[in-house]
Scaffold this motif. Structure first.
Motif, mmCIF file in Angstrom:
data_model
loop_
_atom_site.group_PDB
_atom_site.id
_atom_site.type_symbol
_atom_site.label_atom_id
_atom_site.label_comp_id
_atom_site.label_asym_id
_atom_site.label_seq_id
_atom_site.Cartn_x
_atom_site.Cartn_y
_atom_site.Cartn_z
ATOM 1 N N ASP A 184 -12.719 -0.771 4.096
ATOM 2 C CA ASP A 184 -11.891 0.208 4.805
ATOM 3 C C ASP A 184 -12.109 0.142 6.320
ATOM 4 O OD1 ASP A 184 -9.754 1.943 4.477
ATOM 5 O OD2 ASP A 184 -10.985 3.735 4.628
ATOM 6 N N LYS A 237 0.848 -1.202 0.000
ATOM 7 C CA LYS A 237 0.000 0.000 0.000
ATOM 8 C C LYS A 237 0.876 1.241 0.000
ATOM 9 C CE LYS A 237 -3.878 2.532 1.338
ATOM 10 N NZ LYS A 237 -5.294 2.410 1.631
ATOM 11 N N HIS A 239 -3.905 4.696 -1.941
ATOM 12 C CA HIS A 239 -5.024 5.475 -1.415
ATOM 13 C C HIS A 239 -5.292 6.598 -2.417
ATOM 14 C CE1 HIS A 239 -7.467 7.533 1.740
ATOM 15 N NE2 HIS A 239 -7.168 8.553 0.965
ATOM 16 N N HIS A 262 0.275 5.295 0.408
ATOM 17 C CA HIS A 262 -0.766 6.216 0.888
ATOM 18 C C HIS A 262 -0.285 7.656 0.700
ATOM 19 C CE1 HIS A 262 -3.937 8.057 3.079
ATOM 20 N NE2 HIS A 262 -4.383 6.938 3.613
ATOM 21 N N HIS A 270 -10.661 3.338 -2.782
ATOM 22 C CA HIS A 270 -11.726 4.334 -2.561
ATOM 23 C C HIS A 270 -12.114 5.110 -3.822
ATOM 24 C CE1 HIS A 270 -9.712 3.412 1.130
ATOM 25 N NE2 HIS A 270 -8.851 4.382 1.068
HETATM 26 ZN ZN LIG Z 1 -6.991 4.502 2.174
#
Ligand SMILES: [Zn+2]
Length: 267
Positions: free
Chosen positions: A227, A104, A141, A106, A176
């Motif tokens: 989430d 991930k 993200h 972000h 998202h």
């Molecule tokens: Zn996120």
């Protein structure tokens, strides 16, 4: 690892904070929680963001140990940070040795643009190349963040257009879908690039079709997520039930709930 401000926000927004702390200690307890919610497998998101949230690279060993309770149902997501690594290649190899199933990035919490490798942040390029070569997806993200210190300019998914072009074999997941400011950009990127996927986590399912009215067109590259336990997501099962009640064909729901993820991480 939470910094005081971030921890305070989590505690203020979560009635069941103690239960979540218990799940962090006990994968068995969390697996039971998943059973009650009717969820078979979960990807457990971790990332390194020392400045804004407080997470260090220690999250990687934590999650690698955690998923040992049931590696089929619990999928580890780890991370590294270009400015907080002495040797990015060595750290990347360590992630792969730990069996991390996703990385991930972000941007609003790591305070970087995903395409900063074009401006000299070579560490990002090394991360993407290694992930691409090893078939490890990278989730970004996209969209805003309400955590103190988050910088939302970094959340615009348009910067991932470069990444999709420069790393065509890298599976890129837009977490998202750019919510709530950049849904159109996200939709464009998913249609434009074969290697870009939509993760619907963090989008309240009841508003999903308002944000993505043409969701069916990208169902083959869309995957369900929640989430949870993020501050805005009260309950996993509620999200699942709300998603199930959307006016979408059954096979589209099945694709988003199951098949897209199974194509990325075969069971
Ligand atoms: Zn996120």
């Amino acid at each position: 690892m939470f910094k005081p401000h971030a921890l305070a926000l989590m505690k203020a927004r979560r009635a069941n904070f103690d239960q979540i702390a218990e799940f962090c200690r006990s994968p068995r307890a969390f697996l039971q929680h998943l059973d009650h919610a009717g969820i078979n497998r979960a990807v457990l998101i971790n990332y390194v963001a020392p400045e804004v949230i407080g997470f260090t690279a220690g999250v990687n060993q934590f999650i690698a140990d955690y998923v040992k309770a049931d590696p089929r149902r619990l999928l580890s997501c780890g991370s590294l940070h270009p400015r907080h690594t002495a040797n990015v290649m060595a750290d990347m190899e360590q992630l792969l040795r730990l069996g991390i199933r996703m990385i991930k990035i972000h941007p609003p919490h790591q305070l970087l643009y995903p395409n900063d490798y074009l401006k000299g942040v070579k560490e990002l390029e090394i991360i993407y190349r290694a992930a691409e070569a090893n078939g490890v997806p990278v989730m970004f993200h996209t969209g805003t963040s309400i955590f103190p210190g988050a910088r939302n300019k970094f959340g615009d998914p348009i910067h991932l257009d470069d990444v999709a072009v420069d790393f065509p074999q890298l599976k890129i997941l837009l977490a998202h879908g750019g919510r709530p400011l950049w849904m159109q950009t996200a939709f464009f990127l998913i249609r434009r690039h074969a290697n870009v996927y939509l993760d619907i986590s963090g989008i309240p399912p009841r508003t999903l079709l308002k944000y993505f009215p043409r969701l069916e067109e990208i169902a083959a590259k869309t995957l369900f997520g929640t989430d949870w336990p993020g501050p805005g997501v009260p309950d996993i099962k509620k999200n699942l039930d709300d998603f199930q009640s959307l006016p979408l064909p059954a096979d589209v729901k099945q694709q988003i709930l199951s098949r897209t993820a199974l194509a990325i991480w075969p069971a």
